[in-house]
Design a protein around this motif. Structure first.
Motif, PDB file in Angstrom:
ATOM      1  N   VAL A   1     -18.885  19.769  14.073  1.00  0.00           N
ATOM      2  CA  VAL A   1     -17.777  19.721  13.130  1.00  0.00           C
ATOM      3  C   VAL A   1     -18.327  19.449  11.738  1.00  0.00           C
ATOM      4  O   VAL A   1     -18.935  18.413  11.503  1.00  0.00           O
ATOM      5  N   GLU A   2     -18.110  20.348  10.843  1.00  0.00           N
ATOM      6  CA  GLU A   2     -18.561  20.164   9.467  1.00  0.00           C
ATOM      7  C   GLU A   2     -17.393  20.017   8.509  1.00  0.00           C
ATOM      8  O   GLU A   2     -17.581  19.822   7.317  1.00  0.00           O
ATOM      9  N   ASN A   3     -16.174  20.083   8.999  1.00  0.00           N
ATOM     10  CA  ASN A   3     -15.005  20.083   8.145  1.00  0.00           C
ATOM     11  C   ASN A   3     -14.562  18.659   7.827  1.00  0.00           C
ATOM     12  O   ASN A   3     -13.927  18.000   8.645  1.00  0.00           O
ATOM     13  N   VAL A   4     -14.902  18.160   6.639  1.00  0.00           N
ATOM     14  CA  VAL A   4     -14.539  16.809   6.247  1.00  0.00           C
ATOM     15  C   VAL A   4     -13.032  16.680   6.081  1.00  0.00           C
ATOM     16  O   VAL A   4     -12.456  15.612   6.312  1.00  0.00           O
ATOM     17  N   PHE A   5     -12.380  17.768   5.733  1.00  0.00           N
ATOM     18  CA  PHE A   5     -10.926  17.715   5.551  1.00  0.00           C
ATOM     19  C   PHE A   5     -10.238  17.278   6.836  1.00  0.00           C
ATOM     20  O   PHE A   5      -9.259  16.531   6.817  1.00  0.00           O
ATOM     21  N   ARG A   6     -10.756  17.690   7.956  1.00  0.00           N
ATOM     22  CA  ARG A   6     -10.168  17.327   9.231  1.00  0.00           C
ATOM     23  C   ARG A   6     -10.218  15.808   9.422  1.00  0.00           C
ATOM     24  O   ARG A   6      -9.312  15.212   9.991  1.00  0.00           O
ATOM     25  N   ALA A   7     -11.277  15.183   8.982  1.00  0.00           N
ATOM     26  CA  ALA A   7     -11.376  13.723   9.069  1.00  0.00           C
ATOM     27  C   ALA A   7     -10.493  13.046   8.026  1.00  0.00           C
ATOM     28  O   ALA A   7      -9.892  11.996   8.279  1.00  0.00           O
ATOM     29  N   SER A   8     -10.403  13.627   6.853  1.00  0.00           N
ATOM     30  CA  SER A   8      -9.631  13.014   5.771  1.00  0.00           C
ATOM     31  C   SER A   8      -8.151  12.913   6.115  1.00  0.00           C
ATOM     32  O   SER A   8      -7.449  12.014   5.631  1.00  0.00           O
ATOM     33  N   THR A   9      -7.656  13.836   6.950  1.00  0.00           N
ATOM     34  CA  THR A   9      -6.246  13.774   7.312  1.00  0.00           C
ATOM     35  C   THR A   9      -5.917  12.509   8.102  1.00  0.00           C
ATOM     36  O   THR A   9      -4.756  12.091   8.140  1.00  0.00           O
ATOM     37  N   LEU A  10      -6.926  11.875   8.700  1.00  0.00           N
ATOM     38  CA  LEU A  10      -6.689  10.617   9.407  1.00  0.00           C
ATOM     39  C   LEU A  10      -6.144   9.548   8.469  1.00  0.00           C
ATOM     40  O   LEU A  10      -5.362   8.688   8.872  1.00  0.00           O
ATOM     41  N   LEU A  11      -6.560   9.611   7.208  1.00  0.00           N
ATOM     42  CA  LEU A  11      -6.175   8.582   6.257  1.00  0.00           C
ATOM     43  C   LEU A  11      -4.702   8.659   5.873  1.00  0.00           C
ATOM     44  O   LEU A  11      -4.183   7.740   5.225  1.00  0.00           O
ATOM     45  N   LEU A  12      -4.032   9.735   6.265  1.00  0.00           N
ATOM     46  CA  LEU A  12      -2.599   9.815   6.010  1.00  0.00           C
ATOM     47  C   LEU A  12      -1.804   8.916   6.951  1.00  0.00           C
ATOM     48  O   LEU A  12      -0.672   8.540   6.644  1.00  0.00           O
ATOM     49  N   VAL A  13      -2.412   8.566   8.083  1.00  0.00           N
ATOM     50  CA  VAL A  13      -1.675   7.803   9.098  1.00  0.00           C
ATOM     51  C   VAL A  13      -1.175   6.462   8.565  1.00  0.00           C
ATOM     52  O   VAL A  13       0.018   6.145   8.690  1.00  0.00           O
ATOM     53  N   PRO A  14      -2.020   5.597   7.960  1.00  0.00           N
ATOM     54  CA  PRO A  14      -1.490   4.319   7.463  1.00  0.00           C
ATOM     55  C   PRO A  14      -0.490   4.489   6.330  1.00  0.00           C
ATOM     56  O   PRO A  14       0.436   3.676   6.203  1.00  0.00           O
TER      57      PRO A  14
END
Length: 332
Positions: free
Chosen positions: A128-141
């Motif tokens: 997985v090289e897509n950082v955007f996919r990880a960044s969407t986690l930060l929307l949860v809080p």
């Protein structure tokens, strides 16, 4: 520099950048919560969701090829983030040590859980090289912060009771229980809360008059003061009061830890008092009880800490009264 060294250096930079960004995000959420609601740190978002999400983000970005072992996700990153959060809280945010100690089990445990879930849920056969996919986690809080105020919290009541057997008659004990002037630092007993955690010790309690409606002016170390208004006055048998905290009192409490006020939307110490019970052998049992209520996402956890902190204060006060009533020094 060969290819292996270059990859290692890139990985270290990537992990460091992810940690810095994750901590900056956590700080931003902290400041946002504080600005909107100073007591909002006692919430599902801050206690449970934020540490898990930040760790999930850092581990996701820090291991783009999904090659690192489980210990990276559940041990190395959570430990590093936890240490950074504690240092930032003590130095930059000037949080009280008691508050940090209380939050630590949740932050570390949920941080490790966030790392573990990330390790389990990733498709390890697909880099997985897509950082955007990880960044969407930060929307949860951020979403949770909007939803959580709509969820009602249960309010639980509780009481903390401590007692001591005193080799003295009720009349003697009553004189020392109704008021206690000039409590010295060496009086009382050793407790975890006061001698290790650093909770201030009582230094005195003055009674403005006798009988129903009287007020006990209570002083603790570090300038902490509050009042106890007498609601039941039975000399030699029972003394009961209601706690009263005014704005000036709470300012002194806030200097210790602004998130642990004894009169807040999430918890309040309501009333308490002494009961004296004569024993057949001429001694007397003195019992001190404190009533309170809590309204948090984790009432069971708040009650555990109340049992320790308030229980230790009660045990120390009882030891002072015991020693003064028996008129001889005694070690607890």
């Amino acid at each position: 520099m060969d290819q292996a060294e270059a990859q290692l250096r890139t990985a270290k930079i990537r992990i460091a950048a992810a940690c810095i960004f994750g901590l900056a995000f956590a700080l931003g959420v902290y400041l946002l919560i504080e600005a909107v609601n100073p007591s909002g740190l006692i919430s599902f978002t801050f206690l449970l969701i934020l540490p898990a999400v930040v760790t999930a983000f850092v581990t996701y970005v820090g291991d783009p090829l999904a090659r690192r072992p489980r210990g990276f996700y559940t041990g190395s990153v959570p430990t590093a983030l936890f240490g950074a959060v504690v240092l930032a809280s003590l130095i930059a945010l000037r949080e009280g040590g008691i508050c940090i100690l209380m939050l630590s089990p949740f932050w570390f445990a949920l941080s490790a859980l966030g790392g573990y879930l990330t390790w389990r849920l990733r498709r390890r056969e697909e880099p997985v090289e897509n950082v955007f996919r990880a960044s969407t986690l930060l929307l949860v809080p951020l979403v949770a912060m909007q939803v959580e105020p709509m969820i009602p919290l249960a309010r639980d009541t509780g009481n903390i009771t401590r007692s001591v057997i005193i080799d003295a008659d009720p009349a003697t004990i009553w004189r020392h229980a109704r008021a206690a002037d000039h409590i010295r630092p060496g009086e009382g007993r050793w407790t975890v809360s006061q001698d290790i955690i650093g909770l201030p010790r009582p230094t005195g309690a003055q009674l403005d008059r006798q009988g129903y409606g009287a007020t006990r002016q209570v002083q603790w170390q570090d300038g902490i003061r509050f009042q106890e208004v007498v609601t039941d006055w039975q000399p030699g048998r029972r003394l009961w009061w209601e706690f009263r905290f005014d704005a000036t009192d709470l300012d002194a409490w806030a200097m210790q830890d602004r998130h642990l006020l004894p009169d807040s939307p999430h918890y309040r110490i309501t009333d308490g008092g002494y009961v004296l019970t004569p024993l057949p052998d001429g001694r007397t049992r003195l019992t001190l009880t404190t009533h309170y209520w809590v309204q948090t996402p984790v009432n069971w956890y708040a009650r555990l800490w109340g049992e320790l902190l308030i229980g230790d204060v009660s045990a120390n006060v009882l030891a002072v009264i015991r020693d003064r009533s028996e008129r001889r020094p005694r070690t607890a």
